[in-house]
Motif scaffolding. Structure first.
Motif, PDB file in Angstrom:
ATOM      1  N   LEU A   1      33.755  21.839  -4.454  1.00  0.00           N
ATOM      2  CA  LEU A   1      33.632  20.993  -3.103  1.00  0.00           C
ATOM      3  C   LEU A   1      32.043  20.340  -2.851  1.00  0.00           C
ATOM      4  O   LEU A   1      32.173  19.238  -2.340  1.00  0.00           O
ATOM      5  N   LEU A   2      31.490  21.251  -3.183  1.00  0.00           N
ATOM      6  CA  LEU A   2      30.006  20.671  -2.857  1.00  0.00           C
ATOM      7  C   LEU A   2      29.473  19.608  -3.733  1.00  0.00           C
ATOM      8  O   LEU A   2      28.655  18.736  -3.254  1.00  0.00           O
ATOM      9  N   ALA A   3      29.943  19.841  -5.064  1.00  0.00           N
ATOM     10  CA  ALA A   3      29.578  18.802  -6.125  1.00  0.00           C
ATOM     11  C   ALA A   3      30.226  17.610  -5.838  1.00  0.00           C
ATOM     12  O   ALA A   3      29.549  16.358  -6.060  1.00  0.00           O
ATOM     13  N   SER A   4      31.169  17.522  -5.229  1.00  0.00           N
ATOM     14  CA  SER A   4      32.126  16.075  -4.733  1.00  0.00           C
ATOM     15  C   SER A   4      31.357  15.191  -3.750  1.00  0.00           C
ATOM     16  O   SER A   4      31.547  14.231  -3.697  1.00  0.00           O
TER      17      SER A   4
ATOM     18  N   GLY B   1      30.331  15.152   5.046  1.00  0.00           N
ATOM     19  CA  GLY B   1      29.948  16.097   4.227  1.00  0.00           C
ATOM     20  C   GLY B   1      30.950  17.231   4.286  1.00  0.00           C
ATOM     21  O   GLY B   1      31.671  17.375   5.434  1.00  0.00           O
ATOM     22  N   PRO B   2      31.282  18.054   3.387  1.00  0.00           N
ATOM     23  CA  PRO B   2      32.178  19.145   3.637  1.00  0.00           C
ATOM     24  C   PRO B   2      31.624  20.277   4.179  1.00  0.00           C
ATOM     25  O   PRO B   2      31.846  21.610   3.917  1.00  0.00           O
ATOM     26  N   TRP B   3      30.938  20.003   5.359  1.00  0.00           N
ATOM     27  CA  TRP B   3      30.193  21.267   6.008  1.00  0.00           C
ATOM     28  C   TRP B   3      31.053  22.266   6.651  1.00  0.00           C
ATOM     29  O   TRP B   3      30.878  23.315   6.501  1.00  0.00           O
ATOM     30  N   HIS B   4      32.064  21.618   7.385  1.00  0.00           N
ATOM     31  CA  HIS B   4      33.325  22.380   7.981  1.00  0.00           C
ATOM     32  C   HIS B   4      34.049  23.513   7.159  1.00  0.00           C
ATOM     33  O   HIS B   4      34.162  24.544   7.247  1.00  0.00           O
ATOM     34  N   ASP B   5      34.334  22.853   5.849  1.00  0.00           N
ATOM     35  CA  ASP B   5      35.022  23.564   4.740  1.00  0.00           C
ATOM     36  C   ASP B   5      34.337  24.766   4.223  1.00  0.00           C
ATOM     37  O   ASP B   5      34.677  25.802   3.819  1.00  0.00           O
ATOM     38  N   LEU B   6      32.959  24.377   4.092  1.00  0.00           N
ATOM     39  CA  LEU B   6      32.067  25.200   3.587  1.00  0.00           C
ATOM     40  C   LEU B   6      31.481  26.463   4.534  1.00  0.00           C
ATOM     41  O   LEU B   6      30.692  27.151   4.121  1.00  0.00           O
ATOM     42  N   LYS B   7      31.857  26.093   5.879  1.00  0.00           N
ATOM     43  CA  LYS B   7      31.219  26.914   6.887  1.00  0.00           C
ATOM     44  C   LYS B   7      29.573  26.736   6.931  1.00  0.00           C
ATOM     45  O   LYS B   7      29.067  27.976   7.117  1.00  0.00           O
ATOM     46  N   VAL B   8      29.058  25.660   6.765  1.00  0.00           N
ATOM     47  CA  VAL B   8      27.586  25.519   6.843  1.00  0.00           C
ATOM     48  C   VAL B   8      27.095  25.647   8.402  1.00  0.00           C
ATOM     49  O   VAL B   8      27.711  25.186   9.333  1.00  0.00           O
ATOM     50  N   THR B   9      26.024  26.455   8.404  1.00  0.00           N
ATOM     51  CA  THR B   9      25.683  26.826   9.593  1.00  0.00           C
ATOM     52  C   THR B   9      24.001  26.476   9.785  1.00  0.00           C
ATOM     53  O   THR B   9      23.270  26.398  10.757  1.00  0.00           O
ATOM     54  N   GLY B  10      23.468  26.100   8.611  1.00  0.00           N
ATOM     55  CA  GLY B  10      21.982  25.665   8.717  1.00  0.00           C
ATOM     56  C   GLY B  10      21.650  25.017   7.308  1.00  0.00           C
ATOM     57  O   GLY B  10      22.341  25.309   6.210  1.00  0.00           O
ATOM     58  N   TYR B  11      20.598  24.432   7.223  1.00  0.00           N
ATOM     59  CA  TYR B  11      20.110  23.758   5.970  1.00  0.00           C
ATOM     60  C   TYR B  11      18.543  23.821   5.887  1.00  0.00           C
ATOM     61  O   TYR B  11      18.028  23.886   6.911  1.00  0.00           O
ATOM     62  N   LEU B  12      18.237  23.623   4.669  1.00  0.00           N
ATOM     63  CA  LEU B  12      16.690  23.319   4.202  1.00  0.00           C
ATOM     64  C   LEU B  12      16.814  22.386   3.061  1.00  0.00           C
ATOM     65  O   LEU B  12      17.304  22.832   2.048  1.00  0.00           O
ATOM     66  N   CYS B  13      16.169  21.366   3.524  1.00  0.00           N
ATOM     67  CA  CYS B  13      16.176  20.291   2.180  1.00  0.00           C
ATOM     68  C   CYS B  13      14.489  20.176   1.898  1.00  0.00           C
ATOM     69  O   CYS B  13      13.908  19.619   2.872  1.00  0.00           O
ATOM     70  N   VAL B  14      14.509  20.473   0.951  1.00  0.00           N
ATOM     71  CA  VAL B  14      12.942  20.506   0.270  1.00  0.00           C
ATOM     72  C   VAL B  14      12.818  19.082  -0.791  1.00  0.00           C
ATOM     73  O   VAL B  14      13.682  18.997  -1.852  1.00  0.00           O
ATOM     74  N   PRO B  15      11.927  18.296  -0.773  1.00  0.00           N
ATOM     75  CA  PRO B  15      11.853  17.171  -1.568  1.00  0.00           C
ATOM     76  C   PRO B  15      11.270  17.743  -3.218  1.00  0.00           C
ATOM     77  O   PRO B  15      10.361  18.626  -3.259  1.00  0.00           O
ATOM     78  N   LEU B  16      11.601  16.961  -4.253  1.00  0.00           N
ATOM     79  CA  LEU B  16      11.143  17.171  -5.291  1.00  0.00           C
ATOM     80  C   LEU B  16      10.112  16.131  -5.752  1.00  0.00           C
ATOM     81  O   LEU B  16      10.548  14.911  -5.773  1.00  0.00           O
ATOM     82  N   LEU B  17       8.722  16.445  -6.024  1.00  0.00           N
ATOM     83  CA  LEU B  17       7.817  15.240  -5.705  1.00  0.00           C
ATOM     84  C   LEU B  17       7.036  14.938  -7.202  1.00  0.00           C
ATOM     85  O   LEU B  17       7.142  15.794  -7.929  1.00  0.00           O
ATOM     86  N   ASP B  18       6.831  13.550  -7.262  1.00  0.00           N
ATOM     87  CA  ASP B  18       6.227  12.945  -8.448  1.00  0.00           C
ATOM     88  C   ASP B  18       5.020  12.131  -7.937  1.00  0.00           C
ATOM     89  O   ASP B  18       5.205  11.195  -7.382  1.00  0.00           O
ATOM     90  N   ARG B  19       3.801  12.762  -8.087  1.00  0.00           N
ATOM     91  CA  ARG B  19       2.620  12.302  -7.653  1.00  0.00           C
ATOM     92  C   ARG B  19       3.022  11.642  -5.976  1.00  0.00           C
ATOM     93  O   ARG B  19       2.437  10.428  -5.641  1.00  0.00           O
ATOM     94  N   GLY B  20       3.415  12.654  -5.381  1.00  0.00           N
ATOM     95  CA  GLY B  20       3.573  12.406  -3.879  1.00  0.00           C
ATOM     96  C   GLY B  20       4.754  11.612  -3.665  1.00  0.00           C
ATOM     97  O   GLY B  20       5.230  11.587  -2.319  1.00  0.00           O
ATOM     98  N   ARG B  21       5.562  11.008  -4.082  1.00  0.00           N
ATOM     99  CA  ARG B  21       6.810  10.436  -4.159  1.00  0.00           C
ATOM    100  C   ARG B  21       7.817  11.081  -4.603  1.00  0.00           C
ATOM    101  O   ARG B  21       7.805  11.786  -5.638  1.00  0.00           O
ATOM    102  N   ALA B  22       9.130  11.217  -3.608  1.00  0.00           N
ATOM    103  CA  ALA B  22      10.145  12.227  -3.729  1.00  0.00           C
ATOM    104  C   ALA B  22      11.085  11.432  -4.815  1.00  0.00           C
ATOM    105  O   ALA B  22      11.343  10.125  -4.585  1.00  0.00           O
TER     106      ALA B  22
END
Length: 741
Positions: free
Chosen positions: A394-397, A429-450
């Motif tokens: 479900l998350l991969a979709s 997004g499938p947030w309800h089906d996955l019962k998501v209550t919070g998130y943290l999104c972190v960038p993957l950077l290459d010389r300052g650019r995500a």
């Protein structure tokens, strides 16, 4: 009436670095433990009539209401009869023998006015001139305060021992409160409140005799002027004495509560740390309005300091445990990051690196994890991790939209900054089906650019992300981004080196009449640099063919330039020159004439011409220039080196080259190889060498060039084992085939 006094250090318990004032300590001890006062009474006759007594005697037995003479002692103090004291007087009067009592307990008075007292006393007979006993003399010293002091000292010692062995604070404070309540002659109810870390509120610590409703009501009261006795004492950092709660303005907000608890007076002393910070308050409550005596104030100071020792000891222990927990957590984080770094760099494929990142994060940092990267202007979900296969699918979709303003991944890709929230991500997004209550999104950077994001998701029942988790996720993302970029660069570099190396070698082995050819090339290390070994086979236009195998000194771009120069020179001049010797001379001249920027290293080479003969076999003419000796492989004899000599190329313009002519009968072969094969080393540093090479070819009859190559490479690999190759390896095998029909 409210009275506030200055706080002084308790005897022997100074709270600063200065030595206690001996005068203060002596005064406090004298006040706390009392001063001995002698009592005297003269009794007459068998009725023990009180003839005379000093004021201390009347004070001890009850004060003014009993200050009378001419009255039998049993009538003045009827309570003595049941305690055996009148009987003792009778015996002394009758026998004329003195009686001595030590620390004898006596209850003075009756009913609610009765009090317990202790005396050291002597009953002495009073004889007349003829030696007849006419009365008894009573001499004594009241030791009540001394007895109380001894009990107080014993209880205090027990408390200090509990503190020293780190007994629970609640146990120490509760025991202290009960000891004071037991030791104080008048009824007193003790309470200890503990200050919050910021000193703004007081929490319940111990109050064994106060009603539960009262303790619950004052738990958490603020510190401030006029907030009862304790709140005010904590605010002022000085004792606050309220002798009558019913009239004191400090108790305006708590008067009804005090009435319900039947409290009429409260003396509160602040509990202070050595640095003056607030630890709590020590309060003594009374059922009736009452002002403290000096002994009461000293007692409060002693036990306030004792409480301070216990609280500071507990705080120090908590700080130590917190430091140990923090250190343990730091070690665990470091171990996790080290393990993660090892796993992230274990594979030189950037896709697998990011897939490992997702597996590392779930469930260590969050139950759900997704990694997205930008490819060709679109977001691709490259990895997911979840507790179950269905949740993972479900998350991969779900694929974020790169330019969607309501998508957290899109915002982080645009800003390059982490985003955390205690809610479901915005956007579809499938947030309800996955019962998501919070998130943290972190960038993957290459010389300052995500170039991608790491998204962690909490579900119902999971804690939200704290600063520690955010920092750990960002550090893990930084390491993963670096590993992924390195893996991508490695892949690109290997592909580039492979492509360049392929351009320096023939794309395929040509088909020759009556001849079979096999080649082998393997770069040293991981193939990141272009090797210096090369081979080539090309036609000369008259039905004959040229072949070569060589080794350029060095690696990389310079080696590639030199390799290209040798091959291209040979191909250009070979059809125009009479034989191998002339071609090699032309190659040497080209090497000597090359610019210094193209390298100055030498070259080893075996170059030759071959031509099929009508009766079968191959006629070969070859020149050797500093290279390893070719091997002539026959079916009847062991392989043997081809004897020909020649110097290195690219060193001197004057070459003495001696061509060598050789005839290969059908099924016979000529093996050319570079020194990367014979100089290959095992774990002990030994070289493979020419003898092992010859032995590998003796073990069985080889009828094809492919089997020769296979025998050589298998022998080398078995010899080197886990040791990697230090040099490139190349081989060229020419085999004469039988003449066809």
């Amino acid at each position: 009436m409210t009275h506030v006094s200055e706080q002084r250090p308790a005897p022997g318990l100074s709270r600063d670095n200065d030595a206690p004032d001996p005068g203060d300590a002596e005064r406090d001890l004298r006040v706390l433990f009392g001063q001995s006062t002698a009592v005297f009474a003269s009794l007459a006759g068998p009725a023990h009539m009180v003839e005379a007594a000093n004021p201390a005697f009347f004070t001890a037995i009850g004060g003014e209401t009993r200050a009378r003479t001419g009255v039998p002692l049993g009538q003045l103090m009827p309570e003595l009869a049941d305690q055996g004291f009148i009987g003792l007087l009778d015996r002394v009067f009758r026998t004329g023998e003195r009686h001595v009592g030590r620390s004898t307990r006596v209850v003075l008075g009756t009913g609610p006015d009765a009090r317990e007292a202790f005396f050291d006393f002597t009953y002495e007979p009073r004889p007349d001139a003829g030696g007849n006993v006419i009365g008894v003399r009573v001499i004594g010293v009241e030791t009540t305060q001394l007895m109380h002091a001894q009990r107080l000292t014993a209880e205090h010692r027990v408390l200090l021992e509990q503190i020293a062995r780190q007994a629970p604070l609640e146990q120490v404070l509760d025991g202290m409160a009960r000891a004071i309540e037991d030791l104080t002659p008048e009824e007193v109810l003790v309470s200890v409140l503990l200050a919050d870390a910021d000193g703004r509120h007081l929490r319940h610590g111990a109050a064994p005799s106060l009603p539960d409703f009262y303790n619950q009501a004052i738990d958490g009261i603020a510190t401030g002027e006029g907030v009862g006795s304790c709140g005010t004492a904590a605010h002022r950092r000085a004792p606050v004495i309220v002798t009558d709660i019913s009239t004191d303005p400090f108790w305006d907000d708590f008067r009804d509560l005090a009435d319900r608890a039947r409290l009429a007076a409260c003396w509160s002393t602040p509990i202070l740390a050595r640095d003056g910070s607030l630890l709590g308050t020590f309060a003594m409550y009374h059922r009736t309005p009452r002002a403290p005596q000096e002994a009461d104030l000293v007692l409060a100071r002693v036990f306030a300091d004792t409480a301070a020792l216990a609280i500071e000891r507990r705080q120090a222990e908590e700080a130590r445990r917190a430091a140990e927990a923090k250190e343990k957590a730091a070690r665990a984080d470091l171990a996790f990051l080290l393990e993660a770094s090892t796993l992230l760099t274990a594979d030189l494929d950037h896709t697998q690196t990011l897939q490992r990142l997702a597996a590392l994060c779930a469930p260590r940092l969050a139950p759900l994890c997704a990694v997205d990267v930008i490819e060709a202007g679109r977001v691709r979900r490259i990895a997911t991790a979840a507790p179950t296969a269905d949740e993972d699918a479900l998350l991969a979709s779900h694929i974020p939209v790169y330019d969607a303003g309501d998508d957290a991944v899109a915002r982080v890709l645009a800003s390059g900054l982490s985003e955390v929230a205690r809610r479901t991500p915005t956007g579809p997004g499938p947030w309800h089906d996955l019962k998501v209550t919070g998130y943290l999104c972190v960038p993957l950077l290459d010389r300052g650019r995500a170039f991608g994001t790491l998204t962690l998701l909490t579900t119902s029942g999971e804690n939200s992300f704290d600063g520690h988790t955010v920092a750990l996720a960002e550090e893990l993302a930084r390491r993963a981004a670096s590993a992924a970029l390195n893996a991508r660069q490695y892949t690109q570099r290997v592909a580039l080196a492979r492509d360049l190396q392929a351009g320096l070698l023939p794309p395929e082995v040509p088909a020759l009449r009556d001849t079979r050819i096999a080649t082998y090339y393997h770069p040293a290390g991981e193939g990141l640099e272009i090797g210096g070994d090369f081979y080539d086979v090309f036609p000369l236009g008259d039905g004959s063919w040229a072949f070569m195998l060589g080794d350029v000194c060095g690696r990389g771009a310079t080696a590639a330039t030199t390799t290209a120069l040798v091959r291209h020179t040979a191909r250009a001049v070979a059809p125009l020159l009479p034989g191998p010797e002339a071609v090699v001379q032309a190659i040497n001249k080209a090497l000597l004439d090359r610019p210094h920027s193209h390298g100055t290293g030498f070259v080893t080479l075996v170059y030759g011409h071959l031509a099929p003969v009508p009766d079968g076999g191959l006629d070969i003419t070859l020149v050797r220039a500093g290279h390893t000796l070719p091997l002539h492989i026959t079916s009847a004899h062991a392989p043997h080196p081809v004897p020909c000599e020649g110097p290195l190329l690219g060193v001197t313009p004057h070459l003495e080259l001696v061509p060598h002519r050789l005839h290969l009968r059908p099924t016979e072969s000529l093996l050319l190889y570079t020194d990367g094969i014979t100089e290959a080393r095992n774990d002990h540093g030994e070289q493979f060498g020419e003898d092992r090479l010859t032995q590998a070819l003796v073990t069985q009859h080889h009828t094809s060039p492919e089997t020769i190559i296979d025998a050589v490479t298998r022998a080398v690999q078995a010899f080197t084992g886990s040791t990697g190759m230090d040099d490139d390896q190349a081989a060229l095998v020419l085999t004469a085939t039988p003449v066809g029909p």
